[in-house]
Every structure is written in C-alpha cells, then in structure tokens.
Enzyme design. Structure first.
Site, PDB file in Angstrom:
ATOM      1  N   HIS A 123      -5.550  -2.537 -37.337  1.00 50.37           N
ATOM      2  CA  HIS A 123      -4.206  -2.198 -36.842  1.00 50.37           C
ATOM      3  C   HIS A 123      -4.374  -1.217 -35.679  1.00 50.37           C
ATOM      4  O   HIS A 123      -5.347  -0.466 -35.633  1.00 50.37           O
ATOM      5  CB  HIS A 123      -3.455  -1.533 -37.999  1.00 50.37           C
ATOM      6  CG  HIS A 123      -2.030  -1.210 -37.733  1.00 50.37           C
ATOM      7  ND1 HIS A 123      -1.642  -0.076 -37.070  1.00 50.37           N
ATOM      8  CD2 HIS A 123      -0.892  -1.867 -38.055  1.00 50.37           C
ATOM      9  CE1 HIS A 123      -0.315  -0.041 -37.006  1.00 50.37           C
ATOM     10  NE2 HIS A 123       0.169  -1.117 -37.594  1.00 50.37           N
ATOM     11  N   GLN A 203      -2.577  -1.115 -46.350  1.00 48.19           N
ATOM     12  CA  GLN A 203      -2.194  -2.372 -47.008  1.00 48.19           C
ATOM     13  C   GLN A 203      -2.929  -2.580 -48.323  1.00 48.19           C
ATOM     14  O   GLN A 203      -2.805  -3.643 -48.938  1.00 48.19           O
ATOM     15  CB  GLN A 203      -2.468  -3.568 -46.071  1.00 48.19           C
ATOM     16  CG  GLN A 203      -1.723  -3.531 -44.757  1.00 48.19           C
ATOM     17  CD  GLN A 203      -0.209  -3.740 -44.910  1.00 48.19           C
ATOM     18  OE1 GLN A 203       0.296  -4.110 -45.975  1.00 48.19           O
ATOM     19  NE2 GLN A 203       0.531  -3.496 -43.839  1.00 48.19           N
ATOM     20  N   LYS A 226       5.121   1.876 -47.761  1.00 52.31           N
ATOM     21  CA  LYS A 226       4.711   0.505 -48.097  1.00 52.31           C
ATOM     22  C   LYS A 226       4.487   0.351 -49.598  1.00 52.31           C
ATOM     23  O   LYS A 226       4.107  -0.708 -50.076  1.00 52.31           O
ATOM     24  CB  LYS A 226       3.423   0.148 -47.346  1.00 52.31           C
ATOM     25  CG  LYS A 226       3.603   0.080 -45.829  1.00 52.31           C
ATOM     26  CD  LYS A 226       2.305  -0.319 -45.158  1.00 52.31           C
ATOM     27  CE  LYS A 226       2.275  -0.025 -43.677  1.00 52.31           C
ATOM     28  NZ  LYS A 226       3.192  -0.829 -42.877  1.00 52.31           N
ATOM     29  N   CYS A 366       1.068  -5.255 -34.510  1.00 47.35           N
ATOM     30  CA  CYS A 366       0.280  -4.070 -34.106  1.00 47.35           C
ATOM     31  C   CYS A 366      -1.212  -4.347 -34.266  1.00 47.35           C
ATOM     32  O   CYS A 366      -1.975  -3.471 -34.712  1.00 47.35           O
ATOM     33  CB  CYS A 366       0.675  -2.824 -34.891  1.00 47.35           C
ATOM     34  SG  CYS A 366       2.371  -2.358 -34.645  1.00 47.35           S
TER      35      CYS A 366
HETATM   36  N1  C6P Z   1       1.643  -1.952 -40.515  1.00 49.68           N
HETATM   37  C1  C6P Z   1       2.989  -3.973 -40.439  1.00 49.68           C
HETATM   38  O1  C6P Z   1       4.045  -4.581 -40.337  1.00 49.68           O
HETATM   39  P1  C6P Z   1       2.344   3.602 -40.639  1.00 49.68           P
HETATM   40  O2  C6P Z   1       3.235   2.996 -39.606  1.00 49.68           O
HETATM   41  O3  C6P Z   1       1.680   4.857 -40.155  1.00 49.68           O
HETATM   42  O4  C6P Z   1       2.984   3.744 -41.962  1.00 49.68           O
HETATM   43  O5  C6P Z   1       1.178   2.518 -40.896  1.00 49.68           O
HETATM   44  C2  C6P Z   1       0.381   2.060 -39.851  1.00 49.68           C
HETATM   45  C3  C6P Z   1      -0.544   0.996 -40.334  1.00 49.68           C
HETATM   46  C4  C6P Z   1      -1.898   1.250 -40.372  1.00 49.68           C
HETATM   47  N2  C6P Z   1      -2.769   0.355 -40.846  1.00 49.68           N
HETATM   48  C5  C6P Z   1      -2.375  -0.841 -41.303  1.00 49.68           C
HETATM   49  C6  C6P Z   1      -3.385  -1.795 -41.857  1.00 49.68           C
HETATM   50  C7  C6P Z   1      -1.009  -1.168 -41.272  1.00 49.68           C
HETATM   51  O6  C6P Z   1      -0.616  -2.359 -41.728  1.00 49.68           O
HETATM   52  C8  C6P Z   1      -0.072  -0.242 -40.767  1.00 49.68           C
HETATM   53  C9  C6P Z   1       1.379  -0.593 -40.657  1.00 49.68           C
HETATM   54  C10 C6P Z   1       3.008  -2.456 -40.466  1.00 49.68           C
HETATM   55  O7  C6P Z   1       1.912  -4.554 -40.537  1.00 49.68           O
HETATM   56  C11 C6P Z   1       3.811  -1.923 -39.329  1.00 49.68           C
HETATM   57  S1  C6P Z   1       3.104  -2.301 -37.752  1.00 49.68           S
END
Ligand code: C6P
Length: 412
Positions: A123, A203, A226, A366
């Site tokens: 990501h 995740q 999440k 992302c």
């Molecule tokens: N992925 C998705 O729709 P935050 O935004 O800080 O809570 O998480 C960031 C993040 C970091 N690593 C991984 C593997 C992620 O999946 C995510 C967030 C969301 O896939 C929003 S882009």
C-alpha cells in the site's frame, strides 16, 4: 458456515438499510469496516460518564478516563500477544504508525548505501515513507517480486534480503490480492542479516489471529477502523529493545518528563511517543471492538472469510470475461477479491453494482506500483467480513452478472 454471520450482522445497525431500492450488501470492508452497537455504545458511554483528559488531572473523571485509556492498551496488548503494554503505542492509524517509523527508526539506523526492502504489493502507506527515507539518507529501496498468482516470491525474497538490508517492511495481507505473507519466515531471513522486520498489518489484524511475538516482528502497525473500531485510532507495536533506542517524532505535551529552556527529557514507554491529547474515545472503542472480535474468535473469522472465497471462486470462474486477481487457493488468502470485467471500467462496474445495492470499491486501492505490476490501470474489489453471509456472496455474483449484461448490451 464457521460462524453465524446472520446472527452477528444484527449487531450492525448500518447494514439494515435499503440503498438504491435494494437491501445494502456492504463489501468494502478492506476500506473500512462497519461498527457494532457495542462499540458505538462504548464510545457514547465514555462521553456520557467519563470524558476528561488523560494523565493530567487528579479529579475523578480524569482518573476514570485515564484508567479506561490504559485498560484499552492492555486489551490491545493481549490481543496481539505483545510482551508488555509499554510496547503498544496508540497512533492515528497504520499510515501514521509507518510514517513515525520511517522517520524515527529510519533516522536512527539507515546510512547511505543501505537497502530498505519492500514488495510490489505494498500500500502507498508502506511505500512513500520509505521512499522519502531513502531520499533523505541516499539509501536504496528494493522491491521483492510476486509469484504468478500474487503471492510474495520467497526465492526473490531470499535474494533481495542481504547484508546491505537495514529494514524489511512488508504487508501481512495485501489489500488488493488478499494474499498472506509468511512474515515469520521473512523475519528469520531479515534477522539473519541483522535487519529490522516491520509489518503493515492493516489488512491482517482484523481478519486473522496475530501474535507479534510468534511472528518475531520488530514493529507491527494496524488501524482500528478496519476492525470494527472508530476512525482515527491505530497502533504501532514495537519491541521494547527498539522503542528504547529510537526517538519520538512528535514533541509537546505529555510525552515529556522535564522541559528546560534548552532541552528536555522524555517520559518512559509508551508515553514518550504519544505527544498531545490522544484519541481517548477511539482507544476505548478499539478495546470494545477487540472484545467483540474475541467473542467470535479470530480463527473463526478467518475461516469464515476463506469459506466465502471458496464458495465464490467456482461461481466467478464461470463468468466469461472476468479476471480475478490473487491466489486461487482460499487457504492462501483472506476475503479480499479484486477483479476486472473485460472492456468495462472498474468505476463503471462499481457504479452499476451500487445500483444493485452492492458496495464494492474501484480504483488503484492506493497500490499504484502493484497496478503497474499487474498491468492494470485499476480494479474493482469486493472485501468480505464477519457479517457477510453466503446470501451476500450470491447477491454479489448476481449483481456482477447483471453488470456484465448491462454493459454488453451497451456495447452492442
Ligand atoms: N487501505 C483500502 O481500501 P489507514 O488509512 O492508515 O487506516 O491504512 C492505510 C493502509 C495501510 N496498509 C494497507 C495494507 C491498507 O490496506 C491500508 C488502507 C484501504 O485498501 C484504504 S486505501
């Protein structure tokens, strides 16, 4: 089915609504999960009965708030099997956790010519902070390849993790492919080269049992939103031996011990990293979410998602013109399924499915380097969670077929 998702979904008020004249089927859980009544009530209860700032006052409400906040830290510690609460830092989420690390750890140990190893399925939050660090320190960012079905290529990992490696930072579960990284093995490879193992668990923690000590991760980051908790709360776990060595990134109230005119000293762990008023209600909500997840069981949640994937895969395989990304074997993945329909833009797919009441995400998720790697501009993505049922999976397939037919007519 492993768990009674029908029963659990009753606890999520938001799921019981009609969207575009259809019952809502929420399949965007990788972006953010919905929140059960227990979590909503815990946050409300905190504001109704205990709201005060933490670690500052001696009055009753201040003590109550502080106790609840620190109890939440203990709940997180227990959940991820950290050795002590000093190793559990509250942050705003995974992104903040990884940014803190890339600055703090990065500045402490990375020198010109060193290598930081990540993979093509990261990501952006696990890419850009390391890119910035590499630029600041004239270090090199090295990418581990993926296998044909979207898993980490372990042969390539063995080649890329070398004596030059200072940090290896990998996602535990891909937010696009759903594939699960063998973190324990990677940590062994990393430690054999005296490197530091960082894990992006955004995740993973919501979907499977995670034991940071068994994985031997030096650092492990995840987000509350999440995993049934409110937005704006997350965690950075770090081994004490590392947290003692590195400097905080944010400075100000509460993280200090003594403040002089020219210099200051820091509090002990974990507070030296938590400058300013923290997200108290978020931490309390996260603890409640963990209690809720523990009642269901993390192994059961993982099995439930894998059963749904197992149920779905043969149905998806029958849809001509549909490409599904990631491992074919449900045992190698969680409930994240990225897909594309030939000749239909993923945004159109997501919009058409929304008309059927089915919420999926479309875009690059992302993960632009992964999109380039997969030779895709973007994909659609369905992501399942504990409250999704087989009926949701059926509705997803139905909506996908309807979408395909709609656009096929459109193209004729
Ligand atoms: N992925 C998705 O729709 P935050 O935004 O800080 O809570 O998480 C960031 C993040 C970091 N690593 C991984 C593997 C992620 O999946 C995510 C967030 C969301 O896939 C929003 S882009």
């Amino acid at each position: 089915m492993t768990i009674s998702s029908e029963k659990w979904r009753a606890d999520f008020p938001i799921l019981h609504q009609v969207v575009n004249d259809e019952p809502l089927v929420y399949l965007d859980n990788a972006a953010t999960s919905q929140k059960p009544t227990a979590v909503l009530k815990a946050v409300e209860e905190y504001y109704h009965t205990s709201n005060a700032n933490v670690h500052r006052g001696v009055h009753t409400l201040a003590e109550r708030a502080t106790t609840q906040y620190e109890n939440a830290r203990e709940t997180v510690r227990r959940f991820i099997h950290a050795n002590e609460t000093a190793e559990v830092l509250f942050t705003r989420g995974t992104t903040t956790s990884l940014n803190w690390l890339a600055q703090s750890l990065g500045d402490a140990i990375v020198e010109p010519g060193d290598e930081i190893v990540i993979s093509y399925m990261e990501h952006h939050s696990n890419i850009i902070p390391w890119q910035q660090l590499a630029k600041r320190k004239q270090a090199k960012l090295v990418y581990i390849e993926l296998t044909g079905d979207g898993q980490l290529d372990m042969d390539d990992a063995r080649k890329k993790i070398t004596d030059k490696t200072k940090i290896v930072s990998l996602t535990h579960v891909s937010n696009v492919l759903g594939s699960i990284t063998p973190i324990k093995t990677i940590a062994e490879l990393t430690h054999a080269k005296d490197g530091v193992m960082v894990v992006d668990g955004a995740q993973a923690v919501p979907h499977m049992p995670v034991d940071v000590q068994a994985l031997d991760a030096d650092f492990y980051a995840f987000s509350g939103h999440k995993m049934l908790a409110p937005t704006g709360i997350g965690v950075l776990y770090g081994k004490r031996e590392w947290l003692d060595k590195i400097e905080p990134i944010e400075f100000g109230g509460e993280m200090n011990d003594f403040v002089g005119l020219e210099s200051s000293t820091w509090k002990e762990l974990p507070w030296k990293f938590e400058a300013g008023t923290p997200n108290i209600s978020g931490a309390i909500g996260l603890a409640k979410a963990i209690d809720y997840l523990e009642i269901i069981g993390m192994s059961e949640i993982m099995e439930h998602e894998q059963e749904i994937v197992d149920y779905l895969m043969p149905k998806l395989a029958k849809i001509e013109g549909l490409t599904v990304f990631g491992p074919k074997n449900p045992k190698d993945r969680t409930g994240v399924i990225a897909f594309n329909l030939d000749s239909v833009h993923p945004h159109d797919v997501a919009t058409a499915m929304d008309m059927e009441g089915v919420a999926v995400r479309a875009g690059h998720h992302c993960a632009q380097p992964l999109m380039t790697y997969l030779e895709q501009q973007s994909t659609a993505r369905a992501s399942f969670y504990l409250y999704n049922t087989r009926a949701d999976a059926d509705k997803f397939v139905e909506a996908l077929i309807a979408t395909k037919e709609f656009f096929a007519y459109g193209l004729d």
